[in-house]
Design an enzyme around this catalytic site. Sequence first.
Site, PDB file in Angstrom:
ATOM      1  N   HIS A  37       0.835  -1.207   0.000  1.00  0.00           N
ATOM      2  CA  HIS A  37       0.000   0.000   0.000  1.00  0.00           C
ATOM      3  C   HIS A  37       0.875   1.265   0.000  1.00  0.00           C
ATOM      4  O   HIS A  37       0.613   2.211  -0.731  1.00  0.00           O
ATOM      5  CB  HIS A  37      -0.876   0.041   1.255  1.00  0.00           C
ATOM      6  N   SER A 186      -2.741  -8.045   3.172  1.00  0.00           N
ATOM      7  CA  SER A 186      -3.266  -7.981   4.540  1.00  0.00           C
ATOM      8  C   SER A 186      -3.659  -9.373   5.007  1.00  0.00           C
ATOM      9  O   SER A 186      -3.649  -9.669   6.200  1.00  0.00           O
ATOM     10  CB  SER A 186      -4.483  -7.059   4.584  1.00  0.00           C
TER      11      SER A 186
HETATM   12  P1  AMP Z   1      -6.571  -3.709  -0.420  1.00  0.00           P
HETATM   13  O1  AMP Z   1      -6.346  -2.972   0.845  1.00  0.00           O
HETATM   14  O2  AMP Z   1      -6.160  -5.144  -0.363  1.00  0.00           O
HETATM   15  O3  AMP Z   1      -7.951  -3.494  -0.978  1.00  0.00           O
HETATM   16  O4  AMP Z   1      -5.582  -3.064  -1.479  1.00  0.00           O
HETATM   17  C1  AMP Z   1      -5.588  -1.687  -1.746  1.00  0.00           C
HETATM   18  C2  AMP Z   1      -4.710  -1.421  -2.939  1.00  0.00           C
HETATM   19  O5  AMP Z   1      -3.390  -1.857  -2.653  1.00  0.00           O
HETATM   20  C3  AMP Z   1      -5.170  -2.186  -4.193  1.00  0.00           C
HETATM   21  O6  AMP Z   1      -5.015  -1.350  -5.320  1.00  0.00           O
HETATM   22  C4  AMP Z   1      -4.211  -3.349  -4.233  1.00  0.00           C
HETATM   23  O7  AMP Z   1      -3.994  -3.832  -5.531  1.00  0.00           O
HETATM   24  C5  AMP Z   1      -2.957  -2.729  -3.678  1.00  0.00           C
HETATM   25  N1  AMP Z   1      -2.045  -3.737  -3.138  1.00  0.00           N
HETATM   26  C6  AMP Z   1      -2.324  -4.687  -2.214  1.00  0.00           C
HETATM   27  N2  AMP Z   1      -1.247  -5.455  -1.994  1.00  0.00           N
HETATM   28  C7  AMP Z   1      -0.253  -4.981  -2.791  1.00  0.00           C
HETATM   29  C8  AMP Z   1       1.112  -5.358  -3.028  1.00  0.00           C
HETATM   30  N3  AMP Z   1       1.679  -6.376  -2.400  1.00  0.00           N
HETATM   31  N4  AMP Z   1       1.817  -4.634  -3.925  1.00  0.00           N
HETATM   32  C9  AMP Z   1       1.257  -3.591  -4.583  1.00  0.00           C
HETATM   33  N5  AMP Z   1      -0.030  -3.197  -4.401  1.00  0.00           N
HETATM   34  C10 AMP Z   1      -0.769  -3.880  -3.524  1.00  0.00           C
END
Ligand code: AMP
Length: 282
Positions: A37, A186
Site C-alpha cells: 500500500h 493484509s
Molecule cells: P486492499 O487494501 O487489499 O484493498 O488493497 C488496496 C490497494 O493496494 C489495491 O489497489 C491493491 O492492488 C494494492 N495492493 C495490495 N497489496 C499490494 C502489493 N503487495 N503490492 C502492490 N499493491 C498492492
Amino acid sequence: MRIHRNREHLARALDAVRRKNETIGFVPTMGALHQGHLSIVRHAKKENDRVVVSVFVNPLQFGPKEDYRRYPRNLRKDASLLNAENTDWLFAPDAGTLYPDGFQTTVKTGVLARRLCGPHRPGHFDGVATVVLKLLEIVRPDSLYLGQKDYQQFVVLRRMARDLDLGVHVKMAPTVREKDGLAMSSRNAFLSLSERRRAPSILAALRHTAGSLKAGRSAQQALREGLEILRQGHPNRIDYFEIVDAESLEPMVKLKKGGRAVIAAAVYFGRTRLIDNILIEV
Ligand code: AMP
C-alpha cells in the site's frame, strides 16, 4: 495528515485544493496497511500535489462465506504509517456513511469481471466498482492509483472509468513482495507458519510458467509445469492458474506475438485465499 470520517468535511477540504489548481492522487484501500500500500502512496505522492488515502473495509465486495468479519482492522496503526509517508488526508468512513439505510443502487460490471476471480467470487467486482465509484465521487481526484497484485481489479476499474466517463486517470503500481517472493497482502497475517512457508510456491509457479513460455513451450505445457510447482507447495485448493490476455483477460491458448499476457493464480493455503500474477510480453 488530516483524518476525516465525515465525507462533507473531506469534500470541502478538497474543493479548496482544486481551487488552487493542485492535483489530487487517490489510493483506495481496506486498511491493515503494508509496504505494498505504502509504495502506491509514494507513487501517488510523486505525481501529485496532494494525496488522499481511504481506509474502508467494504462489505459489498465480500461474499456471505468470505472473511468480512475477520478482515484485519487497525486504523490507528494505518494512520501512523500514512502520516510517515506525508499523506495529506486519510478518509475513513464507516459503513453507514457510504451505505445509509435505503441504499440500493450498484454498478454492474461486465465480461472482464467474469474472468479469473469472477466465477469464484460472485458479485465481488460489482461491490468493488460501486465503492470505488462512490469514493471517486467524494474525492474527485485527477488520478486513481491501484496495485498490480489485484490486476483484474485494475482492468475492471479502468474499464469503468472509460465506460462511465469518469475523467480520472487510472494508474497501476507494481506488486511489492516479501523477501521470499510472496506478494504482500493484509491476508498473509492469517497464514499459519506452515502455510506461510508453502505460500511462495505461488510466485515460483508463475515464474516457472513464464520461463517455459519464453523457452518456446505451448501455453498448455507451460501451465502444466507451473501447476506441478504450485502443487509442491501443497495448497489446500487452487481456484485457477491461467494465462490470459492482459487486456481482455481471455484465456490465451495460442500466444499472440507482440501481445501482453498475465499469468495469474488464486490459491488457498488453509482457509486463506491468496492471489498473485505476473505480466509478460509475448
Ligand atoms: P486492499 O487494501 O487489499 O484493498 O488493497 C488496496 C490497494 O493496494 C489495491 O489497489 C491493491 O492492488 C494494492 N495492493 C495490495 N497489496 C499490494 C502489493 N503487495 N503490492 C502492490 N499493491 C498492492
